[in-house]
Scaffold this motif. Structure first.
Motif, PDB file in Angstrom:
ATOM      1  N   THR A  85       3.098   8.615   5.796  1.00  0.00           N
ATOM      2  CA  THR A  85       2.442   8.638   7.106  1.00  0.00           C
ATOM      3  C   THR A  85       1.099   7.929   7.047  1.00  0.00           C
ATOM      4  O   THR A  85       0.744   7.154   7.955  1.00  0.00           O
ATOM      5  CB  THR A  85       2.261  10.079   7.591  1.00  0.00           C
ATOM      6  OG1 THR A  85       3.541  10.695   7.741  1.00  0.00           O
ATOM      7  CG2 THR A  85       1.526  10.124   8.919  1.00  0.00           C
ATOM      8  N   ARG A  86       0.348   8.169   5.980  1.00  0.00           N
ATOM      9  CA  ARG A  86      -0.962   7.523   5.836  1.00  0.00           C
ATOM     10  C   ARG A  86      -0.825   6.006   5.777  1.00  0.00           C
ATOM     11  O   ARG A  86      -1.627   5.278   6.376  1.00  0.00           O
ATOM     12  CB  ARG A  86      -1.655   8.051   4.584  1.00  0.00           C
ATOM     13  CG  ARG A  86      -3.044   7.476   4.401  1.00  0.00           C
ATOM     14  CD  ARG A  86      -3.874   8.286   3.445  1.00  0.00           C
ATOM     15  NE  ARG A  86      -3.380   8.231   2.075  1.00  0.00           N
ATOM     16  CZ  ARG A  86      -4.048   8.743   1.036  1.00  0.00           C
ATOM     17  NH1 ARG A  86      -5.209   9.358   1.242  1.00  0.00           N
ATOM     18  NH2 ARG A  86      -3.554   8.654  -0.182  1.00  0.00           N
ATOM     19  N   GLU A  87       0.220   5.528   5.087  1.00  0.00           N
ATOM     20  CA  GLU A  87       0.435   4.079   5.009  1.00  0.00           C
ATOM     21  C   GLU A  87       0.837   3.516   6.377  1.00  0.00           C
ATOM     22  O   GLU A  87       0.418   2.415   6.754  1.00  0.00           O
ATOM     23  CB  GLU A  87       1.493   3.762   3.958  1.00  0.00           C
ATOM     24  CG  GLU A  87       1.645   2.298   3.616  1.00  0.00           C
ATOM     25  CD  GLU A  87       0.465   1.720   2.857  1.00  0.00           C
ATOM     26  OE1 GLU A  87       0.536   0.526   2.501  1.00  0.00           O
ATOM     27  OE2 GLU A  87      -0.524   2.443   2.600  1.00  0.00           O
ATOM     28  N   CYS A  88       1.628   4.260   7.125  1.00  0.00           N
ATOM     29  CA  CYS A  88       2.001   3.821   8.478  1.00  0.00           C
ATOM     30  C   CYS A  88       0.767   3.703   9.378  1.00  0.00           C
ATOM     31  O   CYS A  88       0.647   2.752  10.155  1.00  0.00           O
ATOM     32  CB  CYS A  88       2.991   4.803   9.095  1.00  0.00           C
ATOM     33  SG  CYS A  88       4.626   4.776   8.370  1.00  0.00           S
ATOM     34  N   GLU A  99       7.670   0.163  -6.172  1.00  0.00           N
ATOM     35  CA  GLU A  99       7.812  -1.115  -5.469  1.00  0.00           C
ATOM     36  C   GLU A  99       8.719  -0.888  -4.260  1.00  0.00           C
ATOM     37  O   GLU A  99       9.911  -0.615  -4.403  1.00  0.00           O
ATOM     38  CB  GLU A  99       8.400  -2.166  -6.399  1.00  0.00           C
ATOM     39  CG  GLU A  99       7.491  -2.490  -7.572  1.00  0.00           C
ATOM     40  CD  GLU A  99       8.110  -3.480  -8.544  1.00  0.00           C
ATOM     41  OE1 GLU A  99       9.165  -4.065  -8.195  1.00  0.00           O
ATOM     42  OE2 GLU A  99       7.556  -3.666  -9.637  1.00  0.00           O
ATOM     43  N   SER A 100       8.124  -0.996  -3.087  1.00  0.00           N
ATOM     44  CA  SER A 100       8.828  -0.697  -1.845  1.00  0.00           C
ATOM     45  C   SER A 100       8.870  -1.922  -0.948  1.00  0.00           C
ATOM     46  O   SER A 100       7.847  -2.574  -0.723  1.00  0.00           O
ATOM     47  CB  SER A 100       8.111   0.456  -1.113  1.00  0.00           C
ATOM     48  OG  SER A 100       8.564   0.577   0.214  1.00  0.00           O
ATOM     49  N   VAL A 101      10.047  -2.223  -0.424  1.00  0.00           N
ATOM     50  CA  VAL A 101      10.174  -3.318   0.536  1.00  0.00           C
ATOM     51  C   VAL A 101       9.509  -2.942   1.854  1.00  0.00           C
ATOM     52  O   VAL A 101       8.861  -3.761   2.499  1.00  0.00           O
ATOM     53  CB  VAL A 101      11.671  -3.642   0.762  1.00  0.00           C
ATOM     54  CG1 VAL A 101      11.841  -4.677   1.868  1.00  0.00           C
ATOM     55  CG2 VAL A 101      12.302  -4.142  -0.533  1.00  0.00           C
ATOM     56  N   THR A 102       9.654  -1.690   2.248  1.00  0.00           N
ATOM     57  CA  THR A 102       9.060  -1.225   3.509  1.00  0.00           C
ATOM     58  C   THR A 102       7.547  -1.226   3.444  1.00  0.00           C
ATOM     59  O   THR A 102       6.874  -1.593   4.417  1.00  0.00           O
ATOM     60  CB  THR A 102       9.561   0.201   3.831  1.00  0.00           C
ATOM     61  OG1 THR A 102      10.992   0.225   3.776  1.00  0.00           O
ATOM     62  CG2 THR A 102       9.097   0.649   5.210  1.00  0.00           C
ATOM     63  N   PHE A 103       6.997  -0.823   2.289  1.00  0.00           N
ATOM     64  CA  PHE A 103       5.550  -0.746   2.109  1.00  0.00           C
ATOM     65  C   PHE A 103       5.153  -1.499   0.833  1.00  0.00           C
ATOM     66  O   PHE A 103       4.891  -0.883  -0.201  1.00  0.00           O
ATOM     67  CB  PHE A 103       5.106   0.715   2.023  1.00  0.00           C
ATOM     68  CG  PHE A 103       5.427   1.533   3.237  1.00  0.00           C
ATOM     69  CD1 PHE A 103       4.761   1.322   4.431  1.00  0.00           C
ATOM     70  CD2 PHE A 103       6.411   2.502   3.192  1.00  0.00           C
ATOM     71  CE1 PHE A 103       5.053   2.068   5.567  1.00  0.00           C
ATOM     72  CE2 PHE A 103       6.716   3.261   4.314  1.00  0.00           C
ATOM     73  CZ  PHE A 103       6.043   3.040   5.498  1.00  0.00           C
ATOM     74  N   PRO A 104       5.108  -2.833   0.899  1.00  0.00           N
ATOM     75  CA  PRO A 104       4.880  -3.619  -0.315  1.00  0.00           C
ATOM     76  C   PRO A 104       3.516  -3.406  -0.953  1.00  0.00           C
ATOM     77  O   PRO A 104       3.345  -3.702  -2.141  1.00  0.00           O
ATOM     78  CB  PRO A 104       5.045  -5.072   0.173  1.00  0.00           C
ATOM     79  CG  PRO A 104       4.865  -5.010   1.652  1.00  0.00           C
ATOM     80  CD  PRO A 104       5.363  -3.668   2.077  1.00  0.00           C
ATOM     81  N   HIS A 105       2.546  -2.882  -0.206  1.00  0.00           N
ATOM     82  CA  HIS A 105       1.214  -2.673  -0.764  1.00  0.00           C
ATOM     83  C   HIS A 105       0.930  -1.203  -1.038  1.00  0.00           C
ATOM     84  O   HIS A 105      -0.224  -0.819  -1.264  1.00  0.00           O
ATOM     85  CB  HIS A 105       0.155  -3.241   0.188  1.00  0.00           C
ATOM     86  CG  HIS A 105       0.329  -4.706   0.470  1.00  0.00           C
ATOM     87  ND1 HIS A 105       0.179  -5.673  -0.502  1.00  0.00           N
ATOM     88  CD2 HIS A 105       0.676  -5.356   1.612  1.00  0.00           C
ATOM     89  CE1 HIS A 105       0.414  -6.860   0.031  1.00  0.00           C
ATOM     90  NE2 HIS A 105       0.722  -6.693   1.308  1.00  0.00           N
ATOM     91  N   LEU A 106       1.963  -0.383  -1.048  1.00  0.00           N
ATOM     92  CA  LEU A 106       1.803   1.038  -1.323  1.00  0.00           C
ATOM     93  C   LEU A 106       1.283   1.236  -2.743  1.00  0.00           C
ATOM     94  O   LEU A 106       1.885   0.769  -3.710  1.00  0.00           O
ATOM     95  CB  LEU A 106       3.145   1.756  -1.153  1.00  0.00           C
ATOM     96  CG  LEU A 106       3.147   3.268  -1.324  1.00  0.00           C
ATOM     97  CD1 LEU A 106       2.337   3.932  -0.229  1.00  0.00           C
ATOM     98  CD2 LEU A 106       4.579   3.800  -1.321  1.00  0.00           C
ATOM     99  N   ASN A 107       0.175   1.919  -2.868  1.00  0.00           N
ATOM    100  CA  ASN A 107      -0.454   2.137  -4.173  1.00  0.00           C
ATOM    101  C   ASN A 107      -0.133   3.554  -4.641  1.00  0.00           C
ATOM    102  O   ASN A 107      -0.916   4.483  -4.483  1.00  0.00           O
ATOM    103  CB  ASN A 107      -1.964   1.926  -4.072  1.00  0.00           C
ATOM    104  CG  ASN A 107      -2.635   1.930  -5.440  1.00  0.00           C
ATOM    105  OD1 ASN A 107      -1.979   1.768  -6.465  1.00  0.00           O
ATOM    106  ND2 ASN A 107      -3.942   2.153  -5.449  1.00  0.00           N
TER     107      ASN A 107
END
Length: 205
Positions: A55-58, A186-194
């Motif tokens: 949710t935070r990434e969204c 490594e996520s396609v939906t969230f490529p910059h997810l740390n």
């Protein structure tokens, strides 16, 4: 352990009857009503952590996505209905979902950028049945979070160890990547997810 209720029913019968007054959670697997076990505290902490981070990434990316509380996922080709641990929905596509308004159910992979199942005693459902159905629906990304290393050796290796499998749809089939320890997801939906696998595992402590 999941408990099956023997009589075969249709999806329409399922949503008319469940949830019932017992407060228990149920899924429908090929016409069979399956009572889901009460999740452990560890399971809920991992689910809560993932829902918060996604949710935070969204919010950071200003995406039109949200995580519903009790929505169902129905594969169009069979009489099943799943209640995922984390279901990310694309609000913009819900106008095309025929079951959404009345039954909070989605049947199109394009409505689901990401789906997460946290493995418990029903591990075969997560690794086999749901994997196949989510792939067939065209859901772009499916995470299997196995924090206790319960999956078969063909999935998580030998010796077994806590593993997160990220299944990304490519040409209609899932490509599976495995993450452990300090591996960054490594996520396609969230490529910059740390976010690392260990951070997700540590949500239990």
């Amino acid at each position: 352990m999941t408990q099956s209720l023997s009589k075969l029913i249709t999806f329409d019968e399922f949503v008319a009857k469940y949830p019932d007054q017992t407060g228990k959670c149920y899924e429908l697997h090929d016409g069979v009503v399956v009572e889901m076990p009460q999740p452990t505290g560890d399971h809920e902490e991992v689910v809560g952590f993932l829902a918060f981070e996604i949710t935070r990434e969204c919010i950071r990316l200003n995406l039109p996505y949200f995580i519903p509380k009790t929505a169902l996922v129905k594969p169009p080709e069979n009489e099943s209905a799943y209640s995922p641990d984390v279901l990310l929905l694309n609000r913009a596509n819900l106008v095309h979902e025929p079951l959404w308004k009345k039954e909070s159910t989605v049947i199109q992979g394009s409505s689901i950028p990401l789906i997460v199942e946290v493995v418990s005693t029903n591990r075969r459902d997560d690794y086999l049945k749901k994997y196949a159905d989510y792939e067939e629906m065209g859901i772009p990304e499916y995470w299997i979070v196995d924090y206790s290393g319960l999956g078969g050796r063909e999935f998580i290796g030998n010796p077994k160890q806590p593993t997160i499998l990220v299944c990304s749809l490519e040409d209609g089939e899932y490509r599976v990547s495995k993450f452990r320890g300090n591996n960054r997801i490594e996520s396609v939906t969230f490529p910059h997810l740390n976010l690392t696998a260990q951070q997700i595992m540590n949500a239990r402590y």
